[in-house]
Scaffold this motif. Sequence first.
Motif, mmCIF file in Angstrom:
data_model
loop_
_atom_site.group_PDB
_atom_site.id
_atom_site.type_symbol
_atom_site.label_atom_id
_atom_site.label_comp_id
_atom_site.label_asym_id
_atom_site.label_seq_id
_atom_site.Cartn_x
_atom_site.Cartn_y
_atom_site.Cartn_z
ATOM 1 N N VAL A 199 -23.897 19.087 -9.463
ATOM 2 C CA VAL A 199 -25.119 18.814 -9.715
ATOM 3 C C VAL A 199 -25.691 19.258 -10.202
ATOM 4 O O VAL A 199 -26.702 19.434 -10.607
ATOM 5 C CB VAL A 199 -25.585 18.876 -7.745
ATOM 6 C CG1 VAL A 199 -27.277 18.770 -7.911
ATOM 7 C CG2 VAL A 199 -25.159 17.913 -6.882
ATOM 8 N N ILE A 202 -25.641 18.639 -13.405
ATOM 9 C CA ILE A 202 -26.409 16.851 -14.216
ATOM 10 C C ILE A 202 -28.268 17.494 -14.053
ATOM 11 O O ILE A 202 -29.443 17.365 -15.202
ATOM 12 C CB ILE A 202 -26.971 15.955 -12.673
ATOM 13 C CG1 ILE A 202 -25.252 15.140 -12.866
ATOM 14 C CG2 ILE A 202 -28.049 14.885 -13.165
ATOM 15 C CD1 ILE A 202 -24.534 14.813 -11.659
ATOM 16 N N GLN A 203 -28.027 19.070 -13.292
ATOM 17 C CA GLN A 203 -29.959 19.392 -13.184
ATOM 18 C C GLN A 203 -30.271 20.110 -14.542
ATOM 19 O O GLN A 203 -31.245 19.815 -14.947
ATOM 20 C CB GLN A 203 -30.031 20.296 -11.910
ATOM 21 C CG GLN A 203 -30.895 20.752 -11.811
ATOM 22 C CD GLN A 203 -32.264 19.853 -11.590
ATOM 23 O OE1 GLN A 203 -32.401 19.524 -10.829
ATOM 24 N NE2 GLN A 203 -33.140 19.754 -11.731
ATOM 25 N N LEU A 228 -26.623 11.335 -18.585
ATOM 26 C CA LEU A 228 -26.544 11.094 -16.652
ATOM 27 C C LEU A 228 -26.813 10.505 -16.470
ATOM 28 O O LEU A 228 -26.213 10.519 -14.876
ATOM 29 C CB LEU A 228 -28.385 12.044 -17.490
ATOM 30 C CG LEU A 228 -28.360 13.881 -18.042
ATOM 31 C CD1 LEU A 228 -29.556 14.523 -17.924
ATOM 32 C CD2 LEU A 228 -26.513 14.330 -17.197
ATOM 33 N N ALA A 232 -24.802 10.599 -13.046
ATOM 34 C CA ALA A 232 -25.693 10.653 -11.697
ATOM 35 C C ALA A 232 -25.453 9.786 -10.488
ATOM 36 O O ALA A 232 -24.735 9.922 -9.917
ATOM 37 C CB ALA A 232 -26.756 10.795 -11.547
ATOM 38 N N GLN A 235 -21.496 11.043 -9.590
ATOM 39 C CA GLN A 235 -21.616 12.344 -8.737
ATOM 40 C C GLN A 235 -21.965 11.563 -7.440
ATOM 41 O O GLN A 235 -21.720 12.367 -6.041
ATOM 42 C CB GLN A 235 -22.065 13.328 -9.651
ATOM 43 C CG GLN A 235 -21.752 14.574 -9.034
ATOM 44 C CD GLN A 235 -22.122 14.872 -8.104
ATOM 45 O OE1 GLN A 235 -23.285 14.482 -7.967
ATOM 46 N NE2 GLN A 235 -21.642 15.565 -7.085
ATOM 47 N N ALA A 240 -30.198 15.202 -7.515
ATOM 48 C CA ALA A 240 -29.039 14.704 -8.616
ATOM 49 C C ALA A 240 -29.923 12.942 -9.384
ATOM 50 O O ALA A 240 -30.628 13.880 -10.610
ATOM 51 C CB ALA A 240 -27.818 15.197 -9.466
ATOM 52 N N ARG A 241 -29.527 12.332 -8.441
ATOM 53 C CA ARG A 241 -29.550 10.586 -9.299
ATOM 54 C C ARG A 241 -31.435 11.478 -9.494
ATOM 55 O O ARG A 241 -31.625 10.274 -10.578
ATOM 56 C CB ARG A 241 -29.570 9.571 -8.512
ATOM 57 C CG ARG A 241 -28.058 9.831 -8.948
ATOM 58 C CD ARG A 241 -27.633 9.081 -7.350
ATOM 59 N NE ARG A 241 -27.662 8.031 -6.944
ATOM 60 C CZ ARG A 241 -27.689 7.160 -6.061
ATOM 61 N NH1 ARG A 241 -27.170 7.512 -5.216
ATOM 62 N NH2 ARG A 241 -27.824 5.776 -6.022
ATOM 63 N N VAL A 244 -32.607 13.068 -12.541
ATOM 64 C CA VAL A 244 -32.879 12.084 -13.644
ATOM 65 C C VAL A 244 -33.876 10.853 -13.976
ATOM 66 O O VAL A 244 -33.645 10.865 -15.208
ATOM 67 C CB VAL A 244 -30.440 11.601 -14.084
ATOM 68 C CG1 VAL A 244 -30.817 10.765 -14.470
ATOM 69 C CG2 VAL A 244 -29.989 12.726 -13.623
#
Length: 453
Positions: A199, A202-203, A228, A232, A235, A240-241, A244
């Motif tokens: 996470v 991704i951030q 991403l 995401a 993941q 996180a998603r 994005v």
Amino acid sequence: MNTLDNSTAAGLGERIRNLRGTRGLKQQDLASKEISASYISLIESGKRAPSDAVLAALAERLECSVEFLRTGRDDHELEEARLRLAFGEMALRNGSNGEALQALSEVLSSRSLLDAAMTRRARIGQATALEKLNRLEAALAVLDELHRDPDLAAGSAEWCQVAVSLCRIYRDLGDITLSIEIGERAMARLDALGLDVTVDHIQLGATLMSSYHSRGDLARAHLMGSRLVDTAEKQGARAARGAVYWNAGLVARSRGQLNEALALVERALALMSEDDNLRHLAMLKMNYGSLLLQVDDPEPARGKQLLEEAQHLLAEVGNAPELAQCEIFLADADLMLGHWDEAAAHADRALGLTGSESRIQAVGARGTLAEVHLLRGETEHAVLCLQAATRQLRQFPPSHQVALNWRYLGDLWKRLDNSTEALKAYDRALTAVGMAPQRDPAAALSDRPRHRH
């Protein structure tokens, strides 16, 4: 026997000697069949490092904990520090940023009680609280020092958190170039390490995408977003998603793809609605509400409802610029609904929130007031507001956001039938996104040195 470095052994020996003196004991009083008085003398002088069994026996005779002899940290005080640290971190999650800063500062004031890991946690929390309180320069000072700490392992969750915060704060301070440099270096480091995506990774990518967007580099921001989204989704973390999709929505919005932006932000809101980060939820609602005012089939009433919900949250967890931006969007909604007085009140509140500081939101607020005056037929007042907004906007360095504001002011000047000022504003909008005017060939010829005959 334990192996301790000289300084650690000396510190341990000094604590045993001092505590023995405080208790009124002699070295012989600590001795036993297993531990001779001469051996205690060697320990106290730092020439021997006791085994765990010997240390436990000495702690019992000295009526203290083994932890205190090893580190000088009292168990009770250490537990108090741990609880204070946990309270500070919980206060941060709940949006009580002032309480969090006070608690974490108190923890750091007793730094001798903390180990390296606890100290890092407290300082990262302190920087986070300072950022949320809009004390960005102070937060930056803490984060820069943490970033240079050789014990902060690259790729760790804490390392990623520090890199994300640095990238975001430099962006918010207007140093987009440095923000992007930090983000790109961190992403390259993560790629080189070949770690599993988390996470935090991704951030970091989402924050870098936001910096690209702020610079007006929409192509690179879009490419980062495409990369991403796939990552995401694999993941799987909702937050996180959501981050994005949120940033991808901002990029789509700037590219003029408003319906696509609305779908992306709506998806982000659904993913992050259960997150405990109230500020993220507030910002998402604000973006979603403002997009509902701009799409092909605008929904000003629904947009206003979302903006009011965002305003309520931001009153608890937001800073002055965020609240000012929400007021401007609420003014836009009221303009569309024909509520001119309410729109002017929102714009006035936005100006009050920006204060004497030079904020881009003040330009938007003055533009909104000019629009209200135009609708009321108050031309002179509209001109005064636009002149003030124009003077203020000249102070900002080129960026995509600055270009959008120049375009907005140009449109307002055009509605006032002032083509001269409108053209100037449009020209500055182009320059702000890197499209400098072409040099006049006649002017170039006139600049050449003349040869005397």
